[in-house]
Enzyme design. Structure first.
Site, PDB file in Angstrom:
ATOM      1  N   ASP A  22      -5.335  69.847  39.542  1.00 38.08           N
ATOM      2  CA  ASP A  22      -6.704  69.959  40.062  1.00 38.08           C
ATOM      3  C   ASP A  22      -7.146  71.363  40.496  1.00 38.08           C
ATOM      4  OD1 ASP A  22      -5.720  67.378  40.159  1.00 38.08           O
ATOM      5  OD2 ASP A  22      -6.350  66.983  42.214  1.00 38.08           O
TER       6      ASP A  22
HETATM    7  C1  FRU Z   1      -5.567  64.213  41.350  1.00 37.11           C
HETATM    8  C2  FRU Z   1      -4.486  64.189  42.426  1.00 37.11           C
HETATM    9  C3  FRU Z   1      -5.091  64.209  43.801  1.00 37.11           C
HETATM   10  C4  FRU Z   1      -3.970  64.776  44.629  1.00 37.11           C
HETATM   11  C5  FRU Z   1      -3.354  65.787  43.691  1.00 37.11           C
HETATM   12  C6  FRU Z   1      -1.866  65.920  43.785  1.00 37.11           C
HETATM   13  O1  FRU Z   1      -5.110  64.690  40.126  1.00 37.11           O
HETATM   14  O2  FRU Z   1      -3.653  63.073  42.243  1.00 37.11           O
HETATM   15  O3  FRU Z   1      -5.546  62.966  44.259  1.00 37.11           O
HETATM   16  O4  FRU Z   1      -4.428  65.377  45.802  1.00 37.11           O
HETATM   17  O5  FRU Z   1      -3.693  65.372  42.376  1.00 37.11           O
HETATM   18  O6  FRU Z   1      -1.399  66.970  42.971  1.00 37.11           O
END
Ligand code: FRU
Length: 537
Positions: A22
């Protein structure tokens, strides 16, 4: 370990190696764009998550810095997960992020500020012990699905407000919190919004959009009273790994968001992108008064491939986002700064394509290119009849791929094509006739993208809500070795595909325009450019 370069991107953002997911905390501060991202400093698979950090003056060329946040406290010992930045007027930025406190993924929300706001790059961040974690799940909430705080907005009732993603049983929701000082946060009685059977809402995003024009709005603009503003709520659905959004009204005093019923509030809802695009996040860029959308595009190869490559995950090209003039959907377009990488322009004008014609666009580096094209046709009479059972665009694209002869279309581009078309990723339109309207399908079909078998090769597709009165359709594709990121009808329907050709690589990649429909199609205007590589040091 060396990093495999064959499919590495030339101008889509990725760090010098390893795993990313992300985008986190995007912001513009003191003349610098900051992009943070979920990053594994130790390898090309998900794990050991820290906040990687890169900075840029133009959103295209980047400088990679040391990770900004990494597990260093009991409240983030098992990972620094996604979150957002808010620039507090007169004070500077604050990051709210999710800390993982144990092996069972119990999540809390944490607060970090720059050690020194006069460091132009904000390299070091501190997490004050006295106040962290700032929010923990209450007893009646599920603390392992409680994460990804949004950018906060200032509300006229004297509070900062922000959202945190979650779920209760199968109901996805975004909790609303308020604070007077950004430190002590109180949960509103009910979520700002929720939807049955949608599962965990990851990475919610919530922001105002102007009813007129393309300018973006600061997240703190409420303004419903003036009837000049709508709000957008986006959720990333953990279960299927895609996102949807609604457009609606934010009732500040009631702490409620109510979607307009112009699109579905759930699985069949509107999407920023009908391809590989997840965990997106937007921010307001005050320097150009625009809202910019970032998103992660995961790999479509195997974990083993990623380990071999030494890297995994890219960011989509940042997109300016605004509300369409009819108010029912968003429109997106690559940020204008991307054009600075264009070189060696080639053009095609008024070229007629009969059924079965393939015309090569020569003179550019087709593996790393930007192409904009407007197609026209003189009549829609030959459009195939639309079957009202075709509700799923991706299935329809699988059924009526680029090689299946049609009436009006399929026509479009063959990207990342090998010389004799053993491999190609077609991006194309197909127009159907329904009782009182025409239905436009846009596909980015990865099935023929690679001779390699062990790949995820979906026939991504979306319908395009566009006025065909002028009998024209436009398409832009950003081609970058293992990415084809396409914008249909000026950014109304967009599709990002990840593909891994084995023959159509580097100098052996080609680009074509094609038509496989009985109606003649004219390439009214095509411009294509070789793209320089972005600087990433
Ligand atoms: C989305 C997610 C979020 C989390 C992060 C962990 O891709 O699963 O919900 O904060 O990635 O890397």
């Amino acid at each position: 370990r060396t990093v495999s370069k064959i499919h590495r991107t030339g101008y889509h953002f990725q760090p010098h190696r390893n795993w990313i997911n992300d985008p986190n905390g995007p912001m513009y501060y003191n003349g610098v764009y900051h992009l943070f991202y979920q990053y594994n400093p130790k390898g090309a698979v998900w794990g050991n998550i820290v906040w990687g950090h890169s900075v840029s003056k133009d959103l295209i060329n980047w400088k990679e810095l040391e990770p900004a946040l990494y597990p260093s406290k009991p409240f983030d010992k098992y990972g620094c997960w996604s979150g957002s930045a808010t620039v507090l007027p007169g004070k500077g930025p604050v990051i709210l992020y999710t800390g993982v406190i144990n092996k069972h993924s119990n999540e809390v929300q944490c607060y970090a500020i720059p050690e020194n706001t006069s460091d132009p790059f904000l390299r070091k961040w501190i997490k004050p012990n006295a106040i962290n974690p700032i929010i923990v799940a209450e007893h009646n909430m599920n603390g392992s699905v409680f994460r990804d705080p949004t950018t906060a907005w200032w509300s006229e009732d004297g509070h900062w407000k922000m959202l945190i993603g979650g779920r209760s049983k199968d109901r996805g929701m975004a909790y609303l919190y308020r604070s007077k000082d950004f430190v002590k946060w109180i949960r509103a009685k009910h979520p700002i919004h929720s939807a049955a059977s949608t599962g965990m809402w990851e990475c919610p995003d919530f922001y105002p959009v102007s009813l007129k024009g393309k300018n973006g709005l600061d997240t703190s603009v409420v303004g419903n009273r003036l009837n000049r503003v709508k709000h957008v709520l986006k959720n990333s659905l953990d279960v299927t790994r895609y996102e949807y959004y609604t457009i609606g009204t934010y009732f500040m005093n009631e702490d409620r968001y109510i979607p307009d019923n112009t699109s579905e509030d759930g699985w069949g809802g509107l999407r920023y992108d009908y391809g590989n695009f997840y965990a997106s996040k937007s921010f307001f860029d005050p320097s150009k008064r625009r809202r910019i959308l970032w998103s992660w595009a995961n790999e479509s190869d195997s974990k083993e491939d990623d380990v071999k490559k030494g890297w995994a995950g890219i960011q989509a090209i940042p997109r300016t986002v605004w509300l369409d003039s009819h108010g029912k959907q968003l429109v997106q377009w690559p940020v204008e700064e991307l054009n600075s990488l264009r070189e060696k322009e080639v053009k095609i004008n008024n070229k007629k394509l009969k059924k079965g014609n393939y015309v090569e666009v020569k003179g550019i580096t087709a593996a790393q290119a930007d192409v904009e094209v407007t197609f026209s046709f003189s009549s829609l009479d030959k459009a195939e009849t639309f079957d009202s059972r075709w509700v799923n665009a991706q299935d329809l694209c699988a059924q009526k791929g680029s090689k299946v002869e049609g009436g009006v279309g399929p026509f479009g581009l063959l990207t990342l094509a090998s010389k004799n078309l053993e491999e190609f990723t077609p991006v194309f339109f197909r127009i159907f006739k329904a009782p009182n309207k025409h239905v436009v399908l846009m596909c980015s079909d990865a099935r023929s993208s690679s001779l390699k078998r062990e790949l995820y090769k979906p026939s991504f597709a979306g319908f395009v809500d566009v006025d065909l009165a002028h009998k024209k359709l436009s398409l832009r594709s950003l081609i970058d070795h293992s990415v084809v990121e396409s914008f249909g009808a000026g950014g109304r329907t967009n599709i990002l595909s990840r593909v891994y050709p084995t023959l159509a690589i580097k100098k052996n990649a080609h680009l074509f325009v094609f038509n496989n429909g009985t109606e003649h199609i004219t390439v009214e205007k095509l411009k294509a450019w070789s793209m320089k590589s972005a600087r990433r040091n």
